[in-house]
Design a protein around this motif. Structure first.
Motif, PDB file in Angstrom:
ATOM      1  N   TRP A 145      41.044  47.640  33.247  1.00  0.00           N
ATOM      2  CA  TRP A 145      39.751  48.668  33.817  1.00  0.00           C
ATOM      3  C   TRP A 145      39.104  48.865  32.697  1.00  0.00           C
ATOM      4  O   TRP A 145      38.152  49.242  31.914  1.00  0.00           O
ATOM      5  N   GLN A 195      46.171  47.610  49.316  1.00  0.00           N
ATOM      6  CA  GLN A 195      45.838  49.181  48.209  1.00  0.00           C
ATOM      7  C   GLN A 195      44.840  48.750  47.272  1.00  0.00           C
ATOM      8  O   GLN A 195      44.075  49.157  46.740  1.00  0.00           O
ATOM      9  N   ALA A 196      45.499  47.729  46.517  1.00  0.00           N
ATOM     10  CA  ALA A 196      45.387  47.328  44.756  1.00  0.00           C
ATOM     11  C   ALA A 196      43.993  46.968  44.717  1.00  0.00           C
ATOM     12  O   ALA A 196      43.279  47.354  44.026  1.00  0.00           O
ATOM     13  N   ALA A 197      43.289  46.000  46.402  1.00  0.00           N
ATOM     14  CA  ALA A 197      42.359  45.424  46.419  1.00  0.00           C
ATOM     15  C   ALA A 197      41.630  46.323  46.686  1.00  0.00           C
ATOM     16  O   ALA A 197      39.874  46.623  45.781  1.00  0.00           O
ATOM     17  N   ARG A 198      41.807  47.495  47.684  1.00  0.00           N
ATOM     18  CA  ARG A 198      40.800  47.983  47.729  1.00  0.00           C
ATOM     19  C   ARG A 198      40.061  49.334  46.632  1.00  0.00           C
ATOM     20  O   ARG A 198      39.614  49.385  46.037  1.00  0.00           O
ATOM     21  N   LEU A 199      41.305  49.290  45.983  1.00  0.00           N
ATOM     22  CA  LEU A 199      41.201  50.491  44.361  1.00  0.00           C
ATOM     23  C   LEU A 199      40.500  49.415  43.565  1.00  0.00           C
ATOM     24  O   LEU A 199      39.907  49.978  42.764  1.00  0.00           O
ATOM     25  N   ALA A 200      40.187  48.738  43.371  1.00  0.00           N
ATOM     26  CA  ALA A 200      40.122  47.317  42.587  1.00  0.00           C
ATOM     27  C   ALA A 200      38.349  47.274  43.412  1.00  0.00           C
ATOM     28  O   ALA A 200      37.649  46.198  42.756  1.00  0.00           O
ATOM     29  N   SER A 205      49.647  50.337  44.183  1.00  0.00           N
ATOM     30  CA  SER A 205      48.218  50.331  44.072  1.00  0.00           C
ATOM     31  C   SER A 205      47.575  49.905  42.741  1.00  0.00           C
ATOM     32  O   SER A 205      46.255  49.696  43.346  1.00  0.00           O
ATOM     33  N   ASN A 252      48.234  43.126  48.035  1.00  0.00           N
ATOM     34  CA  ASN A 252      48.152  44.061  48.156  1.00  0.00           C
ATOM     35  C   ASN A 252      47.029  44.695  48.834  1.00  0.00           C
ATOM     36  O   ASN A 252      46.102  45.064  47.295  1.00  0.00           O
TER      37      ASN A 252
END
Lengths: 348, 515
Positions: free
Chosen positions: B413, A229-234, B344, A227
């Motif tokens: 988080w 997008q998830a990696a980018r947002l992490a 996301s 994923n």
């Protein structure tokens, strides 16, 4: 609270049935591998010998190295079709550097590795920044390299003492040190036993396996592939990871090319036709190993070994050479069914 | 309720498994009228549309079209019967690689009675007739890919109108149009209304609704919570019915911040939007509310370094703050739990433990090598802290319920101390008990950080926030302290009245809306 515990109890009841399917998915392929070895050992005299084992390893060494490289691109959700042509380009470059430019083995190796890395960067750039789909970008690069490697010699193979386009004769030779990469054998119990290419394969396999499974960079590469997008947002620099994956693939392919040149002792434009398909097959078969259902280094190594053992066994049982591609394709299709159909059911 | 209705729905119910999405809908559409259906995400709008257009079949209840039972099994059947739907995604209604004429007559290319040979002249003639019927003036030879979004939408509607429908359903038709483009769409809607078509217009953009609505129907949690059809239309009442008023608003004790953590001056997040200031203090939970598409996600992304603001400055702990990428924001202690966890948030190939550790791998490794023990310990701690229902940290994410998946995202988080923790629609697709757990956890741990939560649903806002900010037209238009809320003022700000309304009309011409 009660509403949350409900999924637990429902998923627990079909566990026993699932456990068997799960076991089949996990170990089915390895069981098949062991079964095949046993079958050939009984059916064909001489199959179960150290020499035969080394021969198999040697036969899969170069495709295995390429397959490990392409695994890195599969991990980030990409694909690299240019590996075969990177390998043959590296082979031609090594030959050209030594025979025509009269340089040392070290220079030849360095040139090859640089070519691999540069092609990897270009592939990554095309895919990440130019937004060319991975299959198309690397397909284009494949054509480009197949053509490029023939230009310096006007389409001729490179061998010691060849005549050059300007009419003179090439003065350079393959250095002994370089040829040793393809011909030297290390002693292991039996003298002159393990070829260099097999050692390189094992070292690279362990390296890439450790990198993907045990380092945070490897972990992030899997996250990018699953994923992005998830990696980018992490917080992961997704583009950099993708480009690095293609660089790994390019460098591994160029190492394969170096070993190919060393084994052949010439830059043969006709060699390496099967490299791409064989190594991609090994990496894809690797999905099925241990029920991973995703690219992984151990699986890729097993996949390469599986194809090698199968072909060696069949050859020793006098199966005709022209059936080999059919058998490889058949194994690949079965492995893909293993991966996608069965593991999908196991997940539900 | 509507005397001359051409289309009526009675007691319509729809369930997916044990979950009831529509719980008894009664609706009547009159010819020559625009009925606006309002509803927050998950209220059941899309389900209703899909039942009307024959994509889903209803669980119970009846529909009638012009006095005859209407029960389409397929979309084609619904169209033949006279109920035509233009879906939200504009590109679903057109084929980008074909020209306008072919697109307008696409439905005649296949099916019985269509000719084998393709005659461009005839196609263009027929297409012109289709376009004229809705007063569309457009170059027939142009490729659809060269058209603006608005023109594509027109083509898509014109194509739908070629079936001479009695009922036209427009599902959020302006969601990707600019205001000027939307105005052309409204003109078309007016023409169709004059021709006597019954129009069901689905939207939650107040400016659209004010422009086109004859009747407003509010949908909330699968039931109709309000019908407004007397002039002048009660827009605030409709918003209230859609968002739901909580009687025990202010149930929590609002706390005051202990000091500024993040502040922004003159921030501008969209073309033509008014600049605004923002200050987030330590220990407080600030909820930002507003309708869908008013820029909540854009603001969250700006603070997290995913977007560059068009103007203004930000400071974090007194120092200038201008993150260029999420990684930079995370390094400085600004975390974002992004909207829509499936696309996301969740890494589907990873188990719970690996999903939790994802952003903070560096701290969980020695050099580059992962410390699996530390990683698993963190996962176990977080599973316990957030009360995640699972067998262990090695469970697949797909084995968890929506609420527990979201708890994993929160756990990810909350594993490291944040200076600013931003949550964008964290309670979407989450059951009530999981939501309460998360809200309690957020409130209990709020000391020492600023927490910013973006929420559309008002009762979620009242449940968690110390302070409430209202967004409209990509800017902040109001601030409230939980517990002392002037509810009518809050609603009118959400509905875009007063100052924001004035600002919006002055900037209508150049305003564009984020997709």
């Amino acid at each position: 609270m009660t509403s949350q515990t409900r999924p637990e109890t429902t998923s627990a009841s079909p566990m026993d049935k699932n456990a068997i399917i799960d076991l089949a998915i996990r170990f089915g392929f390895l069981a098949l591998l062991v079964g095949m070895v046993l079958f050939f050992s009984f059916a064909s005299r001489g199959f179960a010998s150290p020499q035969s084992a080394v021969f198999i390893l040697q036969s899969v060494a170069i495709t295995g190295i390429l397959a490990l490289g392409v695994t890195a691109t599969l991990v980030v959700g990409g694909f690299d079709l240019s590996i075969g042509s990177v390998a043959t380009t590296a082979m031609m470059a090594a030959s050209y550097v030594m025979v025509v430019m009269e340089q040392s083995a070290l220079v030849a190796v360095i040139v090859c590795l640089v070519i691999g890395a540069v092609v990897g960067v270009i592939n990554g750039w095309l895919i990440v920044y130019m937004r060319v789909p991975d299959l198309l970008a690397t397909l284009g690069m494949m054509f480009l390299l197949i053509g490029l490697q023939r230009i310096p010699t006007e389409g001729r193979s490179i061998a010691t003492g060849m005549s050059l386009p300007d009419g003179t004769t090439a003065q350079g030779t393959f250095s002994e040190a370089f040829l040793a990469l393809g011909r030297h054998r290390f002693d292991l119990i039996i003298p002159n036993f393990i070829p260099v290419s097999v050692v390189v394969l094992i070292v690279l396999a362990v390296l890439i396996w450790f990198f993907l499974e045990y380092t945070r960079f490897g972990r992030m590469m899997y996250a990018v592939g699953s994923n992005a997008q998830a990696a980018r947002l992490a917080g992961a620099p997704v583009r950099a990871y993708k480009i690095w994956a293609y660089v790994i693939s390019g460098v591994f392919a160029s190492i394969g090319g170096i070993l190919l040149a060393a084994r052949l002792g010439r830059g043969d434009i006709a060699s390496g036709n099967n490299l791409l398909l064989d190594s991609v097959a090994a990496a894809l078969i690797g999905f099925a190993v241990l029920g991973a259902a995703k690219p992984n280094a151990f699986g890729t190594a097993m996949g390469a070994l599986f194809v090698g053992i199968l072909l060696q066994g069949l050859t020793m049982m006098n199966a005709p050479y022209y059936t080999q591609d059919f058998i490889k394709g058949f194994v690949l299709v079965i492995a893909l069914v293993f991966t996608f159909a069965l593991s999908q059911r196991g997940k539900q | 309720m509507v005397a001359n209705a051409v289309f009526t729905i009675n007691g319509l119910r729809k369930s997916f498994g044990p979950i009831e999405v529509l719980g008894g809908i009664d609706l009547a559409l009159a010819p020559g009228q625009v009925t606006v259906l309002m509803g927050a995400n998950g209220a059941g709008k899309s389900t209703l549309v899909k039942i009307m257009s024959g994509v889903y079949t209803r669980s119970s209840g009846t529909m009638e079209l012009a006095g005859r039972p209407f029960a389409p099994a397929t979309p084609a059947e619904a169209i033949r019967a006279g109920v035509v739907t233009v879906h939200q995604s504009i590109n679903d209604g057109v084929v980008a690689d074909l020209d306008v004429a072919t697109n307008l007559t696409l439905d005649r290319l296949s099916g019985t009675g269509s000719k084998l040979m393709f005659n461009p002249g005839r196609v263009r003639r027929e297409a012109r007739a289709v376009a004229e019927r809705v007063g569309l003036d457009i170059d027939m030879k142009k490729q659809v890919r060269e058209l603006s979004l608005a023109d594509r939408q027109m083509v898509s509607i014109a194509r739908a109108m070629a079936h001479e429908p009695q009922v036209l359903v427009l599902d959020e038709p302006t969601s990707s149009l600019s205001s000027a483009e939307a105005e052309r769409l409204f003109a078309l809607v007016d023409r169709l209304r004059d021709r006597g078509v019954a129009i069901l217009y689905i939207s939650h953009r107040m400016s659209d609704i004010r422009r086109v609505a004859d009747t407003i129907v509010s949908l909330r949690d699968g039931v109709i919570t309000g019908t407004f059809d007397t002039e002048p239309l009660d827009y605030e009442g409709a918003v209230n019915a859609m968002l739901g008023r909580r009687i025990d608003a202010g149930q929590i004790e609002a706390r005051a911040a202990t000091g500024a953590v993040l502040s922004a001056k003159g921030l501008r997040i969209a073309e033509g939007a008014e600049p605004f200031d923002l200050e987030l203090g330590a220990g407080e939970i600030v909820a930002v509310t507003g309708l869908v598409g008013v820029g909540k996600t854009a603001l969250a992304e700006t603070l997290f370094g995913l977007r560059t603001p068009l103007g203004g400055t930000m400071t974090l702990g007194g120092k200038p703050y201008a993150p260029r990428a999420p990684g930079k924001a995370i390094e400085q202690g600004v975390f974002l739990l992004a909207k829509d966890r499936a696309s996301s948030g969740i890494v589907h190939d990873f188990d719970i433990g690996r999903n939790i550790s994802l952003p903070f791998l560096r701290g969980l490794s020695a050099g580059t090598i992962m410390q699996r023990g530390a990683e698993q310990q963190r996962a176990r701690d977080q599973i316990a802290a957030l009360n995640i229902v699972c067998r262990g940290e090695r469970d697949e994410m797909s084995a968890l319920s929506g609420g527990n998946q979201q708890k994993v995202m929160v756990a990810r988080w909350m594993a490291e101390p944040a200076r600013v923790f931003i949550l964008d629609e964290p309670f979407q697709g989450v059951d009530i008990s999981a939501r309460r757990d998360m809200a309690a956890k957020l409130r209990a741990s709020a000391q020492g950080r600023a927490t910013l939560v973006f929420l559309t649903e008002l009762d979620e806002v009242f449940e968690i926030a110390d302070r409430i900010l209202v967004m409209s037209e990509h800017t902040i238009v109001g601030a409230h302290r939980n517990g002392e809320i002037d509810f009518d003022r809050l609603l009118s700000q959400i509905a875009g009245d007063g100052a924001a309304q004035a600002a919006a009309t002055t900037t209508t011409q150049e305003k564009t809306t984020a997709p």
